[in-house]
Design an enzyme around this catalytic site. Structure first.
Site, mmCIF file in Angstrom:
data_model
loop_
_atom_site.group_PDB
_atom_site.id
_atom_site.type_symbol
_atom_site.label_atom_id
_atom_site.label_comp_id
_atom_site.label_asym_id
_atom_site.label_seq_id
_atom_site.Cartn_x
_atom_site.Cartn_y
_atom_site.Cartn_z
ATOM 1 N N GLU A 39 0.300 -3.321 4.736
ATOM 2 C CA GLU A 39 -0.874 -2.466 4.870
ATOM 3 C C GLU A 39 -0.928 -1.754 6.211
ATOM 4 O O GLU A 39 -0.490 -2.285 7.225
ATOM 5 C CB GLU A 39 -2.155 -3.317 4.727
ATOM 6 C CG GLU A 39 -2.803 -3.250 3.364
ATOM 7 C CD GLU A 39 -3.439 -1.914 3.040
ATOM 8 O OE1 GLU A 39 -3.507 -1.040 3.930
ATOM 9 O OE2 GLU A 39 -3.864 -1.735 1.897
ATOM 10 N N ASP A 40 -1.512 -0.555 6.196
ATOM 11 C CA ASP A 40 -1.705 0.184 7.450
ATOM 12 C C ASP A 40 -3.174 0.419 7.754
ATOM 13 O O ASP A 40 -3.505 1.145 8.692
ATOM 14 C CB ASP A 40 -0.973 1.533 7.401
ATOM 15 C CG ASP A 40 -1.689 2.547 6.511
ATOM 16 O OD1 ASP A 40 -2.234 2.142 5.460
ATOM 17 O OD2 ASP A 40 -1.716 3.739 6.873
ATOM 18 N N ASP A 45 0.876 -1.161 0.000
ATOM 19 C CA ASP A 45 0.000 0.000 0.000
ATOM 20 C C ASP A 45 0.923 1.225 0.000
ATOM 21 O O ASP A 45 2.107 1.106 0.351
ATOM 22 C CB ASP A 45 -0.900 -0.033 1.244
ATOM 23 C CG ASP A 45 -1.802 1.179 1.338
ATOM 24 O OD1 ASP A 45 -2.404 1.557 0.317
ATOM 25 O OD2 ASP A 45 -1.904 1.765 2.432
ATOM 26 N N ASP A 70 -0.042 5.043 0.957
ATOM 27 C CA ASP A 70 -0.241 6.008 2.033
ATOM 28 C C ASP A 70 -0.092 5.342 3.402
ATOM 29 O O ASP A 70 -0.785 4.378 3.710
ATOM 30 C CB ASP A 70 -1.640 6.640 1.936
ATOM 31 C CG ASP A 70 -1.854 7.363 0.614
ATOM 32 O OD1 ASP A 70 -0.860 7.620 -0.074
ATOM 33 O OD2 ASP A 70 -3.016 7.652 0.279
ATOM 34 N N SER A 122 -2.570 0.325 -4.388
ATOM 35 C CA SER A 122 -3.087 1.507 -3.689
ATOM 36 C C SER A 122 -4.406 1.979 -4.272
ATOM 37 O O SER A 122 -4.614 1.926 -5.487
ATOM 38 C CB SER A 122 -2.060 2.641 -3.784
ATOM 39 O OG SER A 122 -2.602 3.860 -3.321
ATOM 40 N N ALA A 123 -5.282 2.480 -3.407
ATOM 41 C CA ALA A 123 -6.548 3.049 -3.869
ATOM 42 C C ALA A 123 -6.354 4.433 -4.477
ATOM 43 O O ALA A 123 -7.230 4.960 -5.157
ATOM 44 C CB ALA A 123 -7.533 3.142 -2.695
ATOM 45 N N LYS A 164 -10.910 -1.372 -1.585
ATOM 46 C CA LYS A 164 -10.659 -2.266 -0.467
ATOM 47 C C LYS A 164 -11.820 -2.103 0.529
ATOM 48 O O LYS A 164 -12.306 -0.990 0.695
ATOM 49 C CB LYS A 164 -9.332 -1.902 0.213
ATOM 50 C CG LYS A 164 -8.105 -1.981 -0.691
ATOM 51 C CD LYS A 164 -6.893 -1.358 -0.004
ATOM 52 C CE LYS A 164 -5.702 -1.232 -0.932
ATOM 53 N NZ LYS A 164 -4.566 -0.534 -0.319
#
Length: 224
Positions: free
Chosen positions: A175-176, A15, A17, A120-121, A151
């Site tokens: 992922e965060d 991911d 961000d 990433s989105a 997601k």
């Protein structure tokens, strides 16, 4: 010069961000300004719920919190306004904003011949990677321009693995956000949660940043 060892049957999917770079503050500032302009506030706690969520769904959530209704056309205008402000801020980003451990881990993965993909989105992922000088590390970049489902739908990660020719079972996601962890698990991938365990339920390993994990530990995670 030593040739990199090949591990092309392994992939690491990151991911963006909050994992590689910290753009959350820019999203927050842009959304907060939008909310304030409509007459209500937007808190950092609410912003946590938007991690990993695409732009239009984020806008719907903010409008719901503010008790504001908008037409589809008005929503498009608002989303464009937010993105314009956000892009203006990220265009000033530099390599200094890359999070701790990122460069070392990406370099080690590249030297080990492990495939690296972005999942990433963000529709601005390309700009951010360019500004922070990370683009050259990636074998594939899957962002909000290439996927239709947000997601926790696993589409972004499944597509990333496919683009580097690695099976989901041989892929590790970093992922965060809980939505991202859920997406990776749905894709049958291993997950490294970057952040607090209570916010990332279901991850296989937890780290505070990418300095806390090695290539050997990633290989062991896949084998396990």
């Amino acid at each position: 010069m030593q040739e990199p060892t090949t591990n092309s049957n392994l992939a690491c999917i990151f991911d963006l961000d909050g994992v590689l770079v910290d753009t959350a503050v820019y999203h927050y500032k842009a959304w907060k300004q939008l909310a304030n302009d409509m007459g209500f506030d937007f808190t950092e706690a609410q912003n946590e719920h938007l991690k990993g969520v695409n732009r239009m769904r984020s806008l719907d959530m903010i409008l719901n919190w503010g008790g504001v209704e908008k037409t589809a056309e008005e929503k498009e205008v608002l989303a464009t306004s937010k993105n314009t402000q956000y892009v203006s801020m990220i265009n000033k980003m530099t390599a200094a904003e890359v999070l701790p451990g990122t460069i070392n881990l990406l370099t080690a993965l590249q030297q080990a011949g492990i495939k690296i993909a972005l999942g990433s989105a963000s529709k601005n992922a390309g700009v951010i990677l360019e500004r922070t000088q990370l683009t050259h590390f990636f074998d594939a970049i899957v962002d909000g321009n290439l996927v239709s489902a947000s997601k926790p739908d696993p589409e972004v990660f499944v597509k990333g693995a496919a683009m580097v020719g690695v099976s989901p079972a041989q892929s590790v996601v970093f992922e965060d956000a809980q939505a991202g962890v859920d997406a990776a698990l749905a894709a049958n991938m291993k997950v490294v949660g970057v952040g607090q365990p209570e916010n990332l339920k279901g991850a296989h390993v937890y780290v505070k940043d990418l300095s806390e994990i090695t290539v050997e530990e990633i290989k062991a995670l896949v084998k396990g």
